[in-house]
Design a protein around this motif. Structure first.
Motif, PDB file in Angstrom:
ATOM      1  N   HIS A 134      28.428 -15.943  -6.487  1.00  0.00           N
ATOM      2  CA  HIS A 134      27.402 -16.289  -5.811  1.00  0.00           C
ATOM      3  C   HIS A 134      27.025 -17.796  -6.072  1.00  0.00           C
ATOM      4  CE1 HIS A 134      26.168 -14.461  -9.828  1.00  0.00           C
ATOM      5  NE2 HIS A 134      25.431 -15.470  -9.769  1.00  0.00           N
ATOM      6  N   SER A 153      20.148  -9.631  -6.703  1.00  0.00           N
ATOM      7  CA  SER A 153      19.705 -10.260  -5.557  1.00  0.00           C
ATOM      8  C   SER A 153      19.234 -11.841  -5.787  1.00  0.00           C
ATOM      9  CB  SER A 153      18.364  -9.496  -5.406  1.00  0.00           C
ATOM     10  OG  SER A 153      18.498  -8.091  -5.335  1.00  0.00           O
ATOM     11  N   SER A 154      19.842 -12.235  -4.662  1.00  0.00           N
ATOM     12  CA  SER A 154      19.978 -13.745  -4.601  1.00  0.00           C
ATOM     13  C   SER A 154      18.782 -14.455  -4.087  1.00  0.00           C
ATOM     14  CB  SER A 154      21.270 -14.483  -4.154  1.00  0.00           C
ATOM     15  OG  SER A 154      21.342 -15.581  -4.116  1.00  0.00           O
ATOM     16  N   ASP A 156      18.798 -16.657  -1.685  1.00  0.00           N
ATOM     17  CA  ASP A 156      19.466 -16.721  -0.309  1.00  0.00           C
ATOM     18  C   ASP A 156      19.558 -15.525   0.537  1.00  0.00           C
ATOM     19  OD1 ASP A 156      21.529 -15.740  -1.181  1.00  0.00           O
ATOM     20  OD2 ASP A 156      23.031 -17.248  -1.134  1.00  0.00           O
ATOM     21  N   GLY A 157      19.010 -14.654  -0.020  1.00  0.00           N
ATOM     22  CA  GLY A 157      18.859 -13.263   0.867  1.00  0.00           C
ATOM     23  C   GLY A 157      20.047 -12.487   0.989  1.00  0.00           C
ATOM     24  N   VAL A 158      20.852 -12.800  -0.123  1.00  0.00           N
ATOM     25  CA  VAL A 158      22.245 -11.829  -0.230  1.00  0.00           C
ATOM     26  C   VAL A 158      22.144 -11.008  -1.527  1.00  0.00           C
ATOM     27  CG1 VAL A 158      24.827 -11.880  -0.474  1.00  0.00           C
ATOM     28  CG2 VAL A 158      23.598 -13.396   1.006  1.00  0.00           C
ATOM     29  N   TYR A 160      24.395  -9.142  -4.222  1.00  0.00           N
ATOM     30  CA  TYR A 160      25.824  -9.112  -4.828  1.00  0.00           C
ATOM     31  C   TYR A 160      25.986  -7.976  -5.468  1.00  0.00           C
ATOM     32  CZ  TYR A 160      26.195 -13.977  -3.023  1.00  0.00           C
ATOM     33  OH  TYR A 160      25.879 -15.242  -2.292  1.00  0.00           O
ATOM     34  N   LYS A 174      29.082  -7.920  -0.494  1.00  0.00           N
ATOM     35  CA  LYS A 174      27.836  -8.604  -0.352  1.00  0.00           C
ATOM     36  C   LYS A 174      26.912  -8.203   0.641  1.00  0.00           C
ATOM     37  CE  LYS A 174      29.783 -12.545   0.594  1.00  0.00           C
ATOM     38  NZ  LYS A 174      29.908 -14.128   0.654  1.00  0.00           N
ATOM     39  N   THR A 176      24.257  -8.233   3.282  1.00  0.00           N
ATOM     40  CA  THR A 176      23.340  -9.414   3.960  1.00  0.00           C
ATOM     41  C   THR A 176      22.422  -8.793   4.960  1.00  0.00           C
ATOM     42  OG1 THR A 176      25.154  -9.657   5.577  1.00  0.00           O
ATOM     43  CG2 THR A 176      25.285 -11.314   3.636  1.00  0.00           C
ATOM     44  N   GLY A 177      21.400  -9.491   5.336  1.00  0.00           N
ATOM     45  CA  GLY A 177      20.559  -8.992   6.542  1.00  0.00           C
ATOM     46  C   GLY A 177      19.593  -8.117   5.984  1.00  0.00           C
ATOM     47  N   SER A 180      15.023 -10.772   2.470  1.00  0.00           N
ATOM     48  CA  SER A 180      14.661 -12.158   2.702  1.00  0.00           C
ATOM     49  C   SER A 180      14.911 -13.215   1.737  1.00  0.00           C
ATOM     50  CB  SER A 180      13.055 -12.283   3.141  1.00  0.00           C
ATOM     51  OG  SER A 180      12.405 -11.812   2.115  1.00  0.00           O
ATOM     52  N   GLU A 181      14.986 -14.277   2.271  1.00  0.00           N
ATOM     53  CA  GLU A 181      15.181 -15.571   1.330  1.00  0.00           C
ATOM     54  C   GLU A 181      13.979 -15.668   0.667  1.00  0.00           C
ATOM     55  OE1 GLU A 181      16.805 -18.934   3.080  1.00  0.00           O
ATOM     56  OE2 GLU A 181      18.325 -17.817   4.208  1.00  0.00           O
TER      57      GLU A 181
END
Length: 814
Positions: A134, A153-154, A156-158, A160, A174, A176-177, A180-181
């Protein structure tokens, strides 16, 4: 519904709570330099644990330790028993943000503003893994129920998802979507909460709903909608996965029923919810808030829904119960076939034929190669014992009976759990396989990676058994996909040269157990055959084992030991028997003798020790060695260790079991299993060692110091006597080495020393003269008898001195 209990535990700020696995304690951390341990169900003040730093950011734990992360960048371990700091797990140069521990307690993961995630071994903190895929800091981390996957949970909203089954962690996916960030210090939670069945995880979304993400395709499976009008800040599943609780930044709490995503209860508290923890056995939930308070809500699930809490493990939302997908497909296939059969029954002959076949088993599909679909010469299907591929006892017209047999067991292997299993665990290394749907992947790793080279390969044949030793690795695959059963031997690579070979078994034959020694490859099959090959694939011999079905086999040098189902006893259970053969000399040493098993016990593992002594470990927790096994008709099973009597388990100190691995240097090597686990799982746990201790007597009370000393000496005498006899047998029947003869001398000296100490204790008693003389009679050297005379003189036992002197003179004459 009872009111919630509010405790002012910490200063204003983020507060974190977690129950211990047994539910005995509630552990809390907050923004001040104080950790608290509340005793569940008690009105007493909590235990306070002082820290040297402030602003804790996460907490997790089990029954023995709990772990905290803080903005100072430290991740620490604390002992629940003595309320003291245990050790520093790891350190970040920037603030740490979260901490998580695997269910078995062997690994702790921590994340922070330093971007990288660290996974550290709790027993040896020098062993660690670093996750680097990440590019932004990780805010939350959670292990799945098996401990083999880690969701990160990053900001940046991803999300891993890492696999930790190898020493080099793999990034599986990963996501995504979905989340949220957020900022690293935001109250909003993007934590992935794994469902207890491991097939899905729940996360809060930016629209205040909660999404359930499937592990199958990492897509959204279900939505918990309409429960919050503010950002979700905490999530947790109940112990059985039947309910989900969620809290938001304004103090609103919602409890959902997992099956239909319906809301069953709502609560409102002061302050934003920052963490939540279900009590593992009771209908109670505790929350941490931004006010520094800890809120405990009794009877959180309304009484009309409470029965769901008492059910077994519930499936994740959108999933059928485990195994139900297969059952549904099977029912559909049967219904379809029955419909097709009915459409073909148009004539009288068809109807008569159908009636004749009505009790048949044509619906069976031999999809695993176990022989279910095979027919005999009369066109009738063979009866098969499940899991063995072996014909069962014939069923009679009225009623049926079959013996209770010992199921086959491959030493060192574990059953499937999820999509992976260990094929072999030993002191050399370990082999595991991962189900990739269309094929498997097999990995072999060694402890000594300077001498051996790890390897990994794609496995389309679906190998289900493996053995590893210093020379090579042996694999076997079941019949299937149009292929017969196969044996595959691969020599370890040395100086770039590696030898390997494969051989296919005859059609209809399946491998039950395999063994590998320094000289031979052994395969026991479903037809009762024992097939023996040289290390270069030359078939040496094939013969049929007398007692079948075969249960297991193991080998050492030129010897092979085979376990089989013998005669059926009066209770309907087949007696477990063993045979030991010297392959090179074509000589049977022990022929179908009984394995000493207590009632209802099973063998968990069989192996030869490094000195070549047959060992078994049984489900009652006892390790036994076969003494005098090289002498036909003289072998007997002797207990070397009863793990239920270990000091660490006396008085219920430890609730654990042990997975046997090997015996080395008079120590039992095993994997400690906690939390009700029956088999080791991933990440690979550490090996533990226990000294032999023969169960001679029950440990005395603490105030019986003399009896305690005597019981230890008596155990030492019996244990050393057994071990010296094993070494003497080895010297007598093999080309002895100097170190083996030195070992016999050393052990005999140790035995005499123990007897002298026993004599000194007994000489203190007036009425123990006969026992003293008996102890002296066990001594083996004249010099020891002279020392025994001095002991007797010290305690003024004149008559004993004279008898010992006579015994010494007789020994010198002989």
């Amino acid at each position: 519904m009872p009111d919630a209990h509010t405790k002012y535990a910490h200063a204003e700020g983020l507060t974190f709570v977690t129950y211990t696995i047994d539910g005995k304690y509630l552990l809390t951390a907050g923004s001040n330099n104080l950790l608290r341990k509340f005793t569940h169900g008690s009105s007493d003040e909590p235990d306070n644990i002082d820290q040297t730093h402030r602003l804790n950011t996460g907490i997790c734990g089990n029954n023995e330790n709990f772990y905290i992360s803080c903005e100072d960048g430290l991740v620490e371990s604390y002992s629940i028993r003595n309320n003291e700091m245990d050790k520093l797990i790891t350190r970040f140069s920037l603030p740490a943000r979260d901490v998580a521990v695997t269910p078995d307690g062997y690994w702790v993961a921590a994340c922070g503003d330093d971007i990288n995630v660290k996974v550290v071994n709790t027993r040896d903190t020098t062993k660690h893994m670093v996750l680097r895929h990440h590019s932004k800091p990780i805010k939350h981390i959670t292990f799945d129920p098996s401990g083999s996957l880690l969701a990160c949970s990053s900001v940046d909203g991803v999300i891993y998802v890492y696999s930790l089954t190898t020493e080099t962690p793999d990034l599986l996916h990963k996501i995504t979507g979905v989340i949220s960030e957020v900022d690293v210090d935001s109250e909003v939670s993007t934590r992935a909460a794994w469902h207890p069945d491991g097939r899905a995880l729940a996360v809060g979304q930016n629209n205040m709903d909660i999404a359930v993400v499937s592990r199958q395709d990492w897509g959204i499976k279900k939505i918990f909608a309409g429960g919050h009008s503010n950002d979700v800040s905490a999530l947790a599943w109940s112990k059985n996965g039947g309910f989900l609780v969620s809290g938001d930044t304004k103090g609103n709490v919602t409890i959902w029923e997992s099956k239909n995503q319906n809301i069953v209860a709502r609560y409102r508290y002061d302050g934003g919810i920052t963490s939540v923890s279900w009590h593992p056995t009771e209908n109670i939930i505790s929350f941490g808030t931004t006010e520094g308070t800890v809120i405990t809500q009794p009877e959180a699930v309304p009484s009309e829904h409470e029965k769901v809490l008492n059910l077994a493990l519930q499936p994740a939302p959108g999933f059928l119960p485990a195994g139900a997908d297969f059952m549904r497909l099977e029912r559909q296939a049967e219904a379809k076939k029955e419909k097709a059969q009915k459409s073909r029954r148009g004539s009288v002959d068809d109807i008569l034929n159908a009636l004749d076949e009505e009790n048949g088993d044509d619906w069976l599909v031999d999809d695993d190669g176990a022989g279910y679909g095979e027919k005999n010469e009369n066109g009738k299907r063979k009866a098969v014992i499940p899991g063995l591929g072996m014909p069962s006892i014939k069923r009679h017209a009225y009623g049926s009976w079959e013996p209770d047999i010992h199921e086959p067991m491959q030493p060192g292997s574990t059953p499937w759990r999820g999509d992976r299993r260990y094929l072999f665990l030993s002191l050399i290394g370990f082999v595991w396989t991962v189900d990739q749907k269309t094929h498997n992947t097999v990995t072999v790793e060694f402890y000594d990676q300077e001498q051996y080279r790890n390897f990994h390969f794609t496995d389309p044949l679906l190998y289900d058994k493996a053995v590893l030793n210093e020379n090579g690795a042996l694999f076997s695959s079941p019949p299937g996909r149009g292929n017969p059963a196969l044996l595959f031997y691969r020599e370890h690579e040395t100086w770039g040269v590696r030898h390997e070979w494969k051989t296919r078994l005859p059609d209809g034959e399946e491998v039950v157990s395999i063994a590998l020694s320094s000289t031979y490859v052994v395969a026991c099959t479903s037809n009762g055959y024992v097939r023996i090959y040289s290390l270069y694939g030359v078939p040496v011999m094939v013969y049929r084992q007398k007692h079948t079905p075969v249960v297991s086999c193991t080998s050492w040098r030129d010897y092979v030991m085979i376990l089989g189902n013998g005669p059926v006893t009066s209770d309907g259970r087949a007696q477990l028997t063993y045979t030991i053969e010297n392959i090179r000399r074509n000589e049977i040493i022990q022929n179908n003798d009984a394995v000493a098993l207590p009632d209802d016990a099973i063998v968990k593992n069989i192996f030869f020790s490094e000195d070549g002594n047959p060992m078994i470990y049984v489900s009652t927790g006892v390790l036994l060695v076969l003494q005098h096994w090289r002498n036909p008709g003289q072998a007997r099973w002797v207990p070397l260790l009863d793990t239920t009597h270990l000091d660490r388990r006396i008085g219920g100190k430890k609730e654990e079991t042990y997975w046997p691995v090997a015996v080395s240097q008079d120590k039992f090597c095993c994997i400690i299993l906690k939390g009700g686990e029956k088999y080791p799982y991933f990440p690979r746990p550490l090996l533990s060692e226990f000294d032999f201790r023969v169960p001679v007597s029950n440990p005395p009370d603490e105030d019986e110091s003399k009896n305690d000393a005597m019981s230890k000496l008596e155990e030492s005498f019996v244990r050393e006597s057994v071990l010296v006899s094993l070494t003497e047998d080895l010297i007598e029947h093999t080309r002895d080495a100097d170190n083996e003869r030195i070992e016999v001398v050393r052990r005999n000296i140790s035995i005499d020393k123990t007897l002298l100490q026993m004599l000194a204790l007994e000489c203190k008693e007036e009425d123990k003269q006969s026992k003293c003389l008996e102890i002296v009679g066990l001594m083996k050297q004249p010099r020891t008898l002279e020392m025994a005379m001095k002991v007797a003189e010290k305690y003024e036992r004149r008559g004993l001195v004279q008898k010992i002197e006579a015994m010494r003179d007789q020994m010198e004459e002989d």
